[in-house]
Design a protein around this motif. Structure first.
Motif, PDB file in Angstrom:
ATOM      1  N   ARG A   1      -9.002  11.281 -43.134  1.00  0.00           N
ATOM      2  CA  ARG A   1      -8.885  12.613 -43.736  1.00  0.00           C
ATOM      3  C   ARG A   1      -8.288  13.612 -42.755  1.00  0.00           C
ATOM      4  NH1 ARG A   1     -14.061  14.859 -46.800  1.00  0.00           N
ATOM      5  NH2 ARG A   1     -13.482  13.006 -48.018  1.00  0.00           N
ATOM      6  N   LEU A   2      -8.761  13.526 -41.498  1.00  0.00           N
ATOM      7  CA  LEU A   2      -8.261  14.465 -40.495  1.00  0.00           C
ATOM      8  C   LEU A   2      -6.767  14.260 -40.240  1.00  0.00           C
ATOM      9  CD1 LEU A   2      -8.669  16.616 -38.314  1.00  0.00           C
ATOM     10  CD2 LEU A   2      -9.376  14.778 -36.728  1.00  0.00           C
ATOM     11  N   THR A   3      -6.360  13.014 -40.023  1.00  0.00           N
ATOM     12  CA  THR A   3      -4.948  12.756 -39.758  1.00  0.00           C
ATOM     13  C   THR A   3      -4.081  13.118 -40.952  1.00  0.00           C
ATOM     14  OG1 THR A   3      -5.272  10.452 -40.458  1.00  0.00           O
ATOM     15  CG2 THR A   3      -5.420  10.913 -38.095  1.00  0.00           C
ATOM     16  N   ARG A   4      -4.600  12.915 -42.143  1.00  0.00           N
ATOM     17  CA  ARG A   4      -3.828  13.288 -43.335  1.00  0.00           C
ATOM     18  C   ARG A   4      -3.623  14.797 -43.371  1.00  0.00           C
ATOM     19  NH1 ARG A   4      -6.456  11.252 -48.678  1.00  0.00           N
ATOM     20  NH2 ARG A   4      -5.819   9.251 -47.744  1.00  0.00           N
TER      21      ARG A   4
ATOM     22  N   ASP B   1     -15.492  -5.024 -46.066  1.00  0.00           N
ATOM     23  CA  ASP B   1     -15.294  -3.579 -45.998  1.00  0.00           C
ATOM     24  C   ASP B   1     -13.802  -3.253 -46.077  1.00  0.00           C
ATOM     25  OD1 ASP B   1     -15.449  -0.902 -45.608  1.00  0.00           O
ATOM     26  OD2 ASP B   1     -16.323  -0.981 -43.593  1.00  0.00           O
ATOM     27  N   THR B   2     -13.382  -2.549 -47.142  1.00  0.00           N
ATOM     28  CA  THR B   2     -11.963  -2.186 -47.311  1.00  0.00           C
ATOM     29  C   THR B   2     -11.732  -0.690 -47.124  1.00  0.00           C
ATOM     30  OG1 THR B   2     -12.304  -1.970 -49.716  1.00  0.00           O
ATOM     31  CG2 THR B   2     -11.567  -4.118 -48.872  1.00  0.00           C
ATOM     32  N   LYS B   3     -12.754   0.039 -46.689  1.00  0.00           N
ATOM     33  CA  LYS B   3     -12.585   1.479 -46.470  1.00  0.00           C
ATOM     34  C   LYS B   3     -11.627   1.715 -45.311  1.00  0.00           C
ATOM     35  CE  LYS B   3     -16.869   2.552 -45.812  1.00  0.00           C
ATOM     36  NZ  LYS B   3     -17.540   1.258 -45.977  1.00  0.00           N
ATOM     37  N   GLY B   4     -10.911   2.831 -45.392  1.00  0.00           N
ATOM     38  CA  GLY B   4      -9.973   3.176 -44.333  1.00  0.00           C
ATOM     39  C   GLY B   4     -10.697   3.698 -43.103  1.00  0.00           C
TER      40      GLY B   4
ATOM     41  N   GLY C   1      -7.733  -7.211 -44.894  1.00  0.00           N
ATOM     42  CA  GLY C   1      -6.795  -6.468 -44.060  1.00  0.00           C
ATOM     43  C   GLY C   1      -5.778  -5.702 -44.887  1.00  0.00           C
ATOM     44  N   ALA C   2      -5.263  -6.344 -45.921  1.00  0.00           N
ATOM     45  CA  ALA C   2      -4.272  -5.679 -46.775  1.00  0.00           C
ATOM     46  C   ALA C   2      -4.890  -4.482 -47.492  1.00  0.00           C
ATOM     47  CB  ALA C   2      -3.706  -6.672 -47.789  1.00  0.00           C
ATOM     48  N   ALA C   3      -6.140  -4.646 -47.947  1.00  0.00           N
ATOM     49  CA  ALA C   3      -6.819  -3.546 -48.638  1.00  0.00           C
ATOM     50  C   ALA C   3      -7.058  -2.373 -47.700  1.00  0.00           C
ATOM     51  CB  ALA C   3      -8.142  -4.042 -49.219  1.00  0.00           C
ATOM     52  N   VAL C   4      -7.372  -2.654 -46.452  1.00  0.00           N
ATOM     53  CA  VAL C   4      -7.566  -1.573 -45.485  1.00  0.00           C
ATOM     54  C   VAL C   4      -6.237  -0.867 -45.201  1.00  0.00           C
ATOM     55  CG1 VAL C   4      -8.213  -1.037 -43.097  1.00  0.00           C
ATOM     56  CG2 VAL C   4      -9.576  -2.646 -44.427  1.00  0.00           C
TER      57      VAL C   4
END
Length: 526
Positions: free
Chosen positions: A379-382, A371-374, A304-307
């Motif tokens: 990308r869109l929100t950024r 799975d630690t991917k966001g 969770g922290a990594a995500v």
């Protein structure tokens, strides 16, 4: 095959299957006794139950051989001054087709005699099918005598224990034989021989004392016949009991039924009750224990922290071996609490070792995706947030320039530019906060997913390494118990009795279903 053959055969096979399933989980002595009973009854059934085998057993000097001669009305059994006299089994059969049975019983050819029907008195027909055995003394000091007795006793249909007034309370008889006959009351008779040596006024007291000892041995309703081969007291009473036994063909199978019942009871003592254990009641507790041993929640929190943070590489550590061993020990204690030691040892041997459980836990957890991917919208929100910030900055600069009259825009457009800059800034903040919330929600879902997947994996490990072997053993335990219960006698045979006619004082001698014969025997002692 007769009805008795079929019933006893089914019970014998049930007991045999139970013995096969239980195997080494039983005490050696129990296994040996049950196996011996099953083998003996199978052999006996192979010969059918057409013959009624009656054995005269007793100690040295009890007068068995004299009793044998009196019952058979022949002088065939060895009677002499030297003791012990009876060294081998002697047999008298009331049929011509008992050869195979006597071979099976181990009676030597020269020790056999057959009552020829055409030469006998009419009342001998009521003993058709009887095979009478005179056994060696069970308490003899002569080598091999007791071995012969112990071999023959389990094979006979009716045991007639011949005792004398001096040794009827002999401990070797009661502890070595009679107490082992519990449940075989319908197949046991006790003859108190040499009653002529006892004063008349003391005879009833002596008979009652014998009955008391039998009750102490667990043998209720066993007929006790006071007899004397010298004065013929009780001889006709005993013959009446034998006629009753022969007439009731179901009693011919009584000894085998009693053997099966005793063996089944012995087997049930090794499977004393239904085991009150269900895997569902312990799985959750032990999954919790394994999860702590493997640090499942810690790894899930790291995911969770990594995500949330966008960086980190969580991984499972090797599970704590002591915690794994403790969990396995609790499992065995709970599931085996109601089992006898042999079954407990088998349970411990059938489930996986603590090391194997630990290895299975480690392997299962390594298969869980961390799975630690966001989020996919990251990308869109950024871009949206950066775009809104850029617009807000540009509009803000334009507003400043317009307010300083460097940029000719007038008051209205200056205000519009300021409002648009503020809107763009708020939009950037909203997009940023939304992106942060999406990431946090995703982090929480990923952490919960790791916990759920991990617990599911740990539950599968417990099922495979401990649950399946445990359930298989408990199913076998239940099967043994059910088969042993099935092998029990539905109902013991009615005990043999001598009924006295209260009007005439004659004994009613039951000879066959629907046929009754009265013989004036005088007072009946039983």
């Amino acid at each position: 095959m007769t009805g008795h053959d079929a019933t006893l055969g089914a019970r014998t096979e049930d007991l045999g299957r139970a013995l096969q399933i239980a195997g080494s989980r039983l005490d050696d002595a129990v296994f040996g006794k049950v196996a011996s009973s099953v083998a003996g009854v199978r052999e006996r059934l192979a010969l059918g139950v057409d013959h009624t085998v009656v054995a005269l057993a007793g100690g040295t000097g009890s007068g068995k051989s004299s009793m044998f001669n009196k019952i058979s009305r022949l002088t065939f059994a060895d009677v002499g001054v030297k003791r012990p006299t009876t060294a081998k089994v002697t047999a008298c059969s009331w049929s011509d087709d008992a050869t195979q049975l006597l071979d099976w019983l181990g009676v030597e050819r020269e020790r056999r005699i057959t009552r020829a029907g055409e030469l006998d008195a009419a009342d001998e027909t009521f003993l058709d099918g009887l095979v009478l055995l005179d056994l060696p003394d069970h308490d003899s000091v002569a080598p091999g005598h007791r071995a012969v007795v112990d071999k023959v006793l389990p094979l006979v249909d009716l045991l007639v224990w011949v005792v004398d007034p001096q040794k009827y309370a002999d401990d070797a008889l009661h502890t070595g034989y009679l107490r082992e006959s519990t449940g075989m009351q319908a197949s046991t008779v006790v003859v108190l021989n040499q009653i002529d040596t006892v004063p008349v006024g003391q005879r009833d007291n002596l008979v009652n004392d014998v009955k008391r000892l039998l009750r102490d041995d667990g043998l209720e309703d066993v007929p006790v016949v006071a007899a004397s081969t010298k004065t013929d007291i009780g001889i006709e009473d005993l013959r009446a009991l034998l006629e009753q036994t022969v007439a009731r063909r179901s009693v011919s199978a009584g000894r085998a039924a009693g053997e099966l019942d005793a063996a089944a009871s012995l087997l049930l003592s090794q499977t004393p009750s239904e085991v009150p254990w269900h895997i569902d009641t312990v799985l959750e507790r032990e999954v919790d224990a394994l999860a702590r041993a493997a640090g499942l929640e810690s790894v899930a929190a790291q995911v969770g922290a990594a995500v949330r943070n966008g960086y980190g590489s969580p991984e499972f550590r090797a599970p704590d071996p002591d915690s794994i061993a403790l969990s396995r020990s609790r499992w065995l204690t709970g599931s085996g609490e109601s089992l006898r030691p042999g079954w407990q040892r088998s349970l411990a041997a059938s489930v996986a070792s603590a090391q194997d459980v630990g290895n299975a836990v480690a392997t299962a957890l390594q298969g869980i995706t961390l799975d630690t991917k966001g989020p996919t919208t990251q990308r869109l929100t950024r871009r949206l947030a950066l775009g809104a910030v850029l617009v807000a900055v540009v509009l803000g600069i334009a507003t400043v320039l317009a307010s300083m009259e460097i940029l000719p825009a007038g008051d209205t457009w200056t205000t519009v530019l300021g409002v648009l800059a503020l809107v763009a800034a708020v939009a950037a903040l909203v997009v940023f906060l939304a992106a942060m919330q999406i990431r946090r929600a995703l982090a929480a879902r990923r952490a919960q997913g790791v916990i759920a997947s991990g617990r599911a994996a740990l539950e599968r490990v417990l099922q495979q390494t401990l649950g399946v072997p445990t359930q298989r053993l408990l199913d076998e335990h239940r099967a043994v118990r059910e088969l042993a219960q099935s092998a029990r006698d539905d109902g013991p045979s009615a005990p043999l009795r001598l009924e006295e006619n209260t009007t005439t004082g004659a004994s009613i001698r039951v000879t066959s279903p629907g046929a009754v014969r009265l013989t004036d025997l005088g007072p009946v002692r039983a």
